[in-house]
Design a protein around this motif. Structure first.
Motif, short mmCIF file in Angstrom:
data_model
loop_
_atom_site.label_atom_id
_atom_site.label_comp_id
_atom_site.label_asym_id
_atom_site.label_seq_id
_atom_site.Cartn_x
_atom_site.Cartn_y
_atom_site.Cartn_z
N UNK A 86 6.08 2.46 7.76
CA UNK A 86 7.06 3.46 7.33
C UNK A 86 6.38 4.47 6.39
N UNK A 87 6.21 5.72 6.83
CA UNK A 87 5.52 6.70 5.97
C UNK A 87 6.29 7.04 4.71
N UNK A 88 7.60 6.81 4.71
CA UNK A 88 8.40 7.15 3.53
C UNK A 88 8.10 6.22 2.35
N UNK A 89 7.47 5.06 2.62
CA UNK A 89 7.14 4.13 1.55
C UNK A 89 5.81 4.44 0.88
N UNK A 90 4.98 5.26 1.52
CA UNK A 90 3.64 5.52 0.99
C UNK A 90 3.73 6.24 -0.35
N UNK A 91 3.03 5.70 -1.33
CA UNK A 91 3.03 6.28 -2.67
C UNK A 91 1.85 7.24 -2.77
N UNK A 92 2.17 8.52 -2.68
CA UNK A 92 1.14 9.54 -2.57
C UNK A 92 0.25 9.60 -3.82
N UNK A 93 0.82 9.34 -4.98
CA UNK A 93 0.01 9.35 -6.20
C UNK A 93 -1.05 8.25 -6.15
N UNK A 94 -0.65 7.07 -5.66
CA UNK A 94 -1.60 5.96 -5.55
C UNK A 94 -2.68 6.27 -4.52
N UNK A 95 -2.29 6.88 -3.40
CA UNK A 95 -3.26 7.25 -2.37
C UNK A 95 -4.22 8.31 -2.89
N UNK A 96 -3.71 9.29 -3.61
CA UNK A 96 -4.55 10.32 -4.19
C UNK A 96 -5.56 9.73 -5.16
N UNK A 97 -5.09 8.79 -6.00
CA UNK A 97 -5.98 8.16 -6.97
C UNK A 97 -7.09 7.38 -6.27
N UNK A 98 -6.75 6.68 -5.20
CA UNK A 98 -7.77 5.93 -4.46
C UNK A 98 -8.78 6.86 -3.82
N UNK A 99 -8.32 7.96 -3.25
CA UNK A 99 -9.22 8.91 -2.60
C UNK A 99 -10.12 9.62 -3.60
N UNK A 100 -9.69 9.68 -4.84
CA UNK A 100 -10.50 10.32 -5.88
C UNK A 100 -11.47 9.36 -6.54
#
Length: 244
Positions: free
Chosen positions: A54-68
């Motif tokens: 479910x893409x609505x569950x993805x926490x974009x801040x957490x994903x951004x932090x991991x990618x950084x």
């Protein structure tokens, strides 16, 4: 003729795994290809995890932090609009630590009750081909079998599941016309984990050093149900048997 784009069904899986001892000697490393989660014992302290498409569950801040971070060394952080576009144009799995095994605490809908601890995405047409990338598990949750489990969820998403599969959405038809899923693993141990959990095989070496036969990253293929090479071999084998 009218045309339309249908939304794929949203799938979810749940698992509970032991909390590692304080000394850090926890369950078997997921990269070994063994199922460390199978050692859960009744009464032993466990943590509960949800894997969902479910893409609505993805926490974009957490994903951004991991990618950084250095965790995703091949990435660079993206602007939020680009991150949203990337997620929307991919098939993603999010891995979340949740409060209960069954989600009755509202963890599926209450973001404060979930912590996104892992992620994986497919660049795909959702029919014939997929490329797996941006796979990670946060360091605090590694070596607990979660990476291998998330890949088994990914395989089930692609290949489908039976109606009585414990811990998963009751039934999934998968992608019957999938030819191949490809990925590049940077280490032998990672490649082994992918090959075991996805049912894949080494296809080639990516960017090998000239003259060094065992160098380079490892290109892994998970053949899909409609894999042309396997189907061609099956047809030829059937024809040869009939001829005999």
């Amino acid at each position: 003729m009218a045309s339309y784009i249908s939304n794929p069904p949203l799938l979810s899986w749940r698992i509970s795994v032991p909390v590692p001892p304080v000394d850090g000697h926890g369950p078997t490393d997921a990269n070994s290809g063994t199922d460390a989660t199978a050692t859960t014992q009744p009464g032993k302290q466990t943590e509960h995890f949800l894997c969902s498409s479910d893409p609505s569950l993805i926490q974009l801040d957490a994903l951004h932090e991991a990618m950084a971070s250095d965790l995703l060394w091949w990435c660079k952080p993206l602007a939020r609009t680009q991150l949203v576009t990337m997620v929307n144009n991919s098939v993603c799995l999010g891995l979340y630590r949740v409060a209960t095994a069954d989600g009755d605490d509202g963890s599926d809908s209450n973001e404060n009750a979930r912590e996104m601890v892992g992620f994986a995405r497919l660049i795909t047409d959702r029919v014939t081909f997929a490329y797996l990338t941006d796979v990670y598990i946060l360091p605090a949750y590694q070596r607990r079998g979660l990476g291998a489990w998330m890949m088994r969820c990914m395989r089930e998403l692609c290949e489908g599941s039976g109606p009585e599969r414990e811990g998963s959405t009751p039934a999934s038809t998968g992608w019957p016309d999938l030819r191949s899923l490809w990925l590049i693993a940077s280490t032998k141990s990672a490649a082994r984990m992918y090959m075991v959990s996805l049912g894949g095989e080494e296809a080639a070496r990516y960017r090998p050093t000239p003259g060094e036969s065992d160098s380079g990253m490892i290109l892994v293929e998970m053949p899909g149900p409609a894999n042309s090479i396997r189907n061609h071999a099956t047809k030829n084998g059937t024809a040869a048997t009939k001829a005999d």
